[in-house]
Scaffold this active site. Structure first.
Site, PDB file in Angstrom:
ATOM      1  N   GLU A   1     -18.666 -21.111 115.741  1.00  0.00           N
ATOM      2  CA  GLU A   1     -17.417 -20.469 116.167  1.00  0.00           C
ATOM      3  C   GLU A   1     -16.188 -21.355 115.964  1.00  0.00           C
ATOM      4  O   GLU A   1     -15.057 -20.865 115.913  1.00  0.00           O
ATOM      5  CB  GLU A   1     -17.503 -20.030 117.635  1.00  0.00           C
TER       6      GLU A   1
ATOM      7  N   CYS B   1     -26.160 -23.530 120.370  1.00  0.00           N
ATOM      8  CA  CYS B   1     -26.282 -24.757 121.168  1.00  0.00           C
ATOM      9  C   CYS B   1     -27.360 -24.575 122.248  1.00  0.00           C
ATOM     10  O   CYS B   1     -28.538 -24.495 121.915  1.00  0.00           O
ATOM     11  CB  CYS B   1     -24.925 -25.144 121.755  1.00  0.00           C
TER      12      CYS B   1
ATOM     13  N   HIS C   1     -22.007 -25.374 116.544  1.00  0.00           N
ATOM     14  CA  HIS C   1     -21.090 -24.336 117.018  1.00  0.00           C
ATOM     15  C   HIS C   1     -20.342 -23.710 115.840  1.00  0.00           C
ATOM     16  O   HIS C   1     -19.253 -24.166 115.476  1.00  0.00           O
ATOM     17  CB  HIS C   1     -20.076 -24.930 118.003  1.00  0.00           C
TER      18      HIS C   1
END
EC number: 6.3.4.2
Length: 539
Positions: A511, A383, A509
């Site tokens: 994650e 990001c 993202h």
């Protein structure tokens, strides 16, 4: 299964005991027995969602597939159960009141006085049952945020009381408390647990199962004492002793037959033991890993343990699946300077540039990126981390010395990162970013495409600013490739420098799409490159 079963997880004595981990662990055990399980979190704060909360206040803001900014516990739910959550899985007091007030304005209450009981509690109950009414779930496990005794939690506890009465055997309450060890006396104290249960009973809820968080294993006589004074069956008192990793908690609860106790209490057959083979294999890999991979996480909130929770867990999972221990070094980006960057990063096998907002700490990230690129250190930018990669490359390779993002400085010539067109008319801060999952087309032959093993991926986003496509040709000619883009809008989603071992930045993202049984391929590839770097440096 005919009727959905509802389980509520409440907490007492102190906050941060791990209600989310207990809820996720129980959900995992029930899922491993073949049941369809949904987990949801009710947060008692008046914010509509945690999207505008400072990480120092609330930790990481998690993003769901459908674009909801949510509590970080939803990350635990997804990582444990390997199933996506949605807006319906996280409800706040603010959302409840917003819905009730909207209904009142529309005249849905037909002139009645709108009150906490029944209108607020009815709205809470409606949201609890929402997932169960979809008929795809056998169990809905609802975590009630906060601590019993908090004034903010009272409407939620009243709703739980009513639901226990209405649902009968299809509903039960798990209460998590803390049993402190007093070193001076050399003994544990159960009185805080007794008082916590008493507070719960005072609002009309008798817990069905107690989970006791403790630093030391409790003796059988202590468990019997708690059962006696808390009006709970002895086999319904479970202890959760501190363990090295949260991923051991499901096995700790299973060893004490908590899942079997739940099934008996809701009138279901116990059946065969849960199928936890892959979970055991994951923990076995973690416990037997000998070599270490050292990764620096460069961000401005690193002193707070939960600020980058999903990134921490994703890196750890990827390291384990690569048969390595993770040594994660937190590097505060505000403290990185030209003078200390070499000393700070020289022993790292790779670095991750964390996401974030605002100007604080950005210059430190740029310094770290310049060092990593020039020293061929595997780097992953996420990001804002990707945006910083673009800025650093623009300044130090393309020669655009004033290059920046307009989030920080708008009065510049080279706006290499700029506000998205659709964001230019947005005035509200909350829930207004580019949120949720979007498709991304990956360039064939790129490191990113090789990492994913395919040319199209779908990842989650949370941003307002984007790569300025006016500079795309200049970057490509200078050696930074735009290797991922949205197929509908052309928005650049990923960049990399092929000349480097691994210098990859993504606007999304990854994650948020990494679980215990299905680690994200991007983190897996990054850790593999970091391990290769470590081996080459040793040779």
């Amino acid at each position: 299964m005919a009727d959905t079963k509802y389980i509520f997880v409440t907490g007492g004595v102190v906050s941060s005991l791990g209600k989310g981990i207990v809820a996720a662990s129980l959900g995992k055990l029930l899922q491993a027995r073949g049941f369809n399980v949904a987990l949801q979190k009710f947060d008692p704060y008046i914010n509509i969602d945690p999207g505008t909360l400072n990480p120092y206040e609330h930790g990481e803001c998690y993003v769901t597939e459908d674009g909801h900014e949510a509590d970080l516990d939803l990350g635990h739910y997804e990582r444990f159960l390997n199933t996506p959550t949605t807006r319906a899985n996280n409800i706040t007091t603010g959302r409840i009141y917003q819905n009730v007030i909207r209904k009142e304005r529309k005249g849905e209450y037909l002139g009645k006085t709108v009150q906490v009981v029944p209108h607020i509690t009815d709205e809470i109950k409606r949201n609890v049952k929402l997932l169960g009414q979809k008929s795809q779930y056998d169990f809905v496990i609802t975590e009630i945020g906060g601590t019993v005794g908090d004034i903010e939690s009272l409407p939620f506890l009243e709703s739980v009381r009513q639901l226990k009465w209405e649902l009968g055997q299809n509903c039960l309450c798990v209460h998590l408390t803390y049993v402190p060890y007093i070193a001076a006396a050399g003994e544990v104290k159960t009185k805080p647990t007794q008082h916590s249960v008493k507070q719960l009973q005072e609002v009309g809820i008798q817990p069905d199962i107690l989970v006791l968080r403790t630093e030391h294993e409790l003796q059988p006589d202590i468990l019997k004492k708690v059962a006696l004074f808390c009006n709970v069956a002895p086999d319904s008192v479970v202890q959760s002793v501190d363990v090295p990793t949260i991923y051991e908690v499901p096995l700790v609860l299973q060893q004490q037959h908590m899942d079997e106790t739940v099934l008996r209490k809701v009138g279901l057959q116990v059946g065969p033991v849960p199928e936890m083979r892959q979970w055991h294999e994951f923990l076995e890999m973690k416990h037997t890993a000998r070599e270490t991979v050292t990764i620096a996480l460069v961000g401005k909130y690193v002193e707070l343990q939960d600020a980058y929770k999903s990134i921490d867990e994703s890196l750890m999972q990827a390291a384990i699946y690569n048969r390595k221990k993770l040594n994660l070094i937190s590097v505060h980006s505000e403290k990185v300077t030209e003078a200390n960057v070499a000393e700070t990063l020289k022993d790292m096998d790779g670095i991750v540039i964390a996401p974030g907002f605002g100007s604080r700490g950005v210059e430190g990230k740029l310094i770290a990126l310049k060092y990593a690129r020039e020293n061929d250190l595997p780097t992953l930018g996420i990001c804002l981390g990707m945006q910083c990669m673009v800025i650093e490359y623009a300044r130090n390779v393309l020669g655009f010395k004033d290059a920046n993002t307009t989030e920080i400085e708008s009065n510049i010539e080279h706006k290499v990162i700029d506000l998205m067109d659709e964001q230019k008319t947005v005035t509200d801060m909350g829930g207004s970013m580019r949120l949720g999952a979007y498709d991304c087309a990956l360039r064939k032959g790129s490191k990113l495409a090789a990492a994913y093993g395919k040319e199209f991926v779908r990842e989650r986003h949370r941003h307002r600013f984007e790569f300025n496509s006016q500079y795309r040709e200049a970057f490509e000619k200078a050696g930074m490739q735009c290797v991922g883009e949205n197929p509908e809008t052309g928005l650049v989603e990923a960049v990399e420098v092929p000349a480097c071992r691994w210098f990859v930045g993504v606007q999304f993202h990854p994650e948020y799409n990494s679980t215990v049984v299905n680690p994200n391929p991007l983190f897996m590839a990054f850790i593999r490159e970091a391990i290769k770097t470590r081996k080459k440096d040793k040779e």
